[in-house]
Scaffold this active site. Structure first.
Site, short mmCIF file in Angstrom:
data_model
loop_
_atom_site.label_atom_id
_atom_site.label_comp_id
_atom_site.label_asym_id
_atom_site.label_seq_id
_atom_site.Cartn_x
_atom_site.Cartn_y
_atom_site.Cartn_z
N LYS A 44 -30.94 -38.95 10.81
CA LYS A 44 -30.22 -37.72 11.18
C LYS A 44 -31.09 -36.52 10.80
O LYS A 44 -32.00 -36.63 9.96
CB LYS A 44 -28.88 -37.61 10.46
CG LYS A 44 -28.91 -37.66 8.91
CD LYS A 44 -29.17 -36.34 8.21
CE LYS A 44 -29.15 -36.49 6.67
NZ LYS A 44 -29.73 -35.35 5.95
N ASP A 93 -23.13 -39.90 2.44
CA ASP A 93 -23.49 -39.71 3.85
C ASP A 93 -23.17 -40.91 4.72
O ASP A 93 -23.35 -40.86 5.94
CB ASP A 93 -25.01 -39.49 3.99
CG ASP A 93 -25.43 -38.09 3.57
OD1 ASP A 93 -24.54 -37.27 3.30
OD2 ASP A 93 -26.64 -37.84 3.51
#
Ligand code: C5P
Length: 297
Positions: A19, A146
């Protein structure tokens, strides 16, 4: 476009995307020592892969391959994810997991969390566990901040420690040059160094809220704000120099991803633009870089 799941002759191959943080704001420090975040995270088409195969022996065998040295011991987040899944279902499944590591460590690209999320998704599929997303999210939250983003996505506003996920139901197509300096950054140290700027936060929060209300991801991304940059650059001044050198090429703003060390530059999707920017950065700055796109899953 590459798919997440691919059946191979020996088992199931699952891709774990990296990401980038299109915007990262720190709202302040909490009483528990963590920092309250507001960050727009987007998956990109840069992957680790995990191959799930039947294991002849009992328990889990983890093999780590690829460019980066990584312990296959119990501290690996993949083991933590496996233990969390086994704890949830109340039994163990004999499985061999081979990780092919391409996402650099300590780069702010979420590689470890993505591997953990992919382990949860992969085991569910490989062993036909049939766990609903609600259970997967419960397992993910226990593994790391996350991880839940990587169970869903590909685009979300993440708040709290980063674990509160609000998916953005829109496709935001972008292309970026991702610079991969040979530097492993400690997230913990970056947060320890962080000095809060309440006025900057208030200003940027209002801007971000306005853009998100209008679903204007392009403008949100063009804010090019990551409030962890000052503390990361205080620890690693060479990353600040790299940012300044690339910006002096006139290609656009350069932003740190997460707590670093990776930096990125959004480029136009016009044919040849990314190639041109990438060659300039490689030849004139000498930094390793790749072209990435937003991932669709
Ligand atoms: O999420 P991760 O385990 O990589 O975080 C490493 C460290 O960074 C945490 O132990 C904490 O000290 C700090 N951190 C923080 N606020 C966050 C996320 C991480 O202070 N939102």
């Amino acid at each position: 476009m590459q798919k997440q799941f691919e059946v191979r002759t020996t088992g199931l191959l699952v891709r774990a995307p990296a990401k980038i943080n299109l915007v990262l704001l720190v709202a302040g420090k909490r009483d528990d020592g963590y920092h309250e975040l507001e960050t727009v995270m987007a998956k990109i088409d840069f992957f680790d892969t995990l191959l799930f195969e039947p294991s002849p022996g009992p328990g889990v065998e983890l093999l780590c391959r690829g460019k980066f040295e990584l312990s296959a011991g119990p501290d690996n987040l993949i083991h933590k994810a496996v233990r969390a899944v086994f704890g949830h279902i109340g039994r163990e499944i004999p499985v061999r997991i081979t990780l092919n590591k391409r996402i650099p460590l300590g780069a702010g690209l979420g590689g470890g969390s993505s591997d953990a999320a992919t382990t949860i998704l992969g085991l569910n599929e490989f062993a036909n566990l049939g766990l609903p997303m609600e259970s997967l999210l419960q397992i993910g939250a226990a593994v790391g901040s996350d991880v839940n983003f990587f169970l869903g996505g590909p685009l979300a506003l993440c708040t709290g420690r980063g674990e509160r996920i609000s998916e953005i139901p829109k496709i935001f197509d972008f292309r970026a040059i991702l610079m991969l300096p040979n530097q492993n950054v400690s997230t913990k140290m970056v947060y320890e160094r962080y000095v809060h700027d309440a006025a900057q936060y208030a200003r940027q929060h209002d801007r971000l809220a306005t853009y998100l209300r209008r679903s204007d991801l392009e403008s949100a991304a063009r804010m090019a704000v990551n409030m962890l940059e000052p503390s990361c650059f205080a620890l690693h001044p060479e990353l600040n120099k790299l940012k300044a050198s690339v910006e002096s090429l006139g290609l656009g703003r350069v932003t740190l991803s997460g707590s670093g060390s990776a930096l990125y530059l959004l480029v136009s999707a016009l044919p040849g633009q990314a190639q041109r920017a990438q060659s300039m950065i490689r030849e004139q700055i000498g930094c390793e870089c790749i072209t990435v796109n937003n991932n669709r899953w």
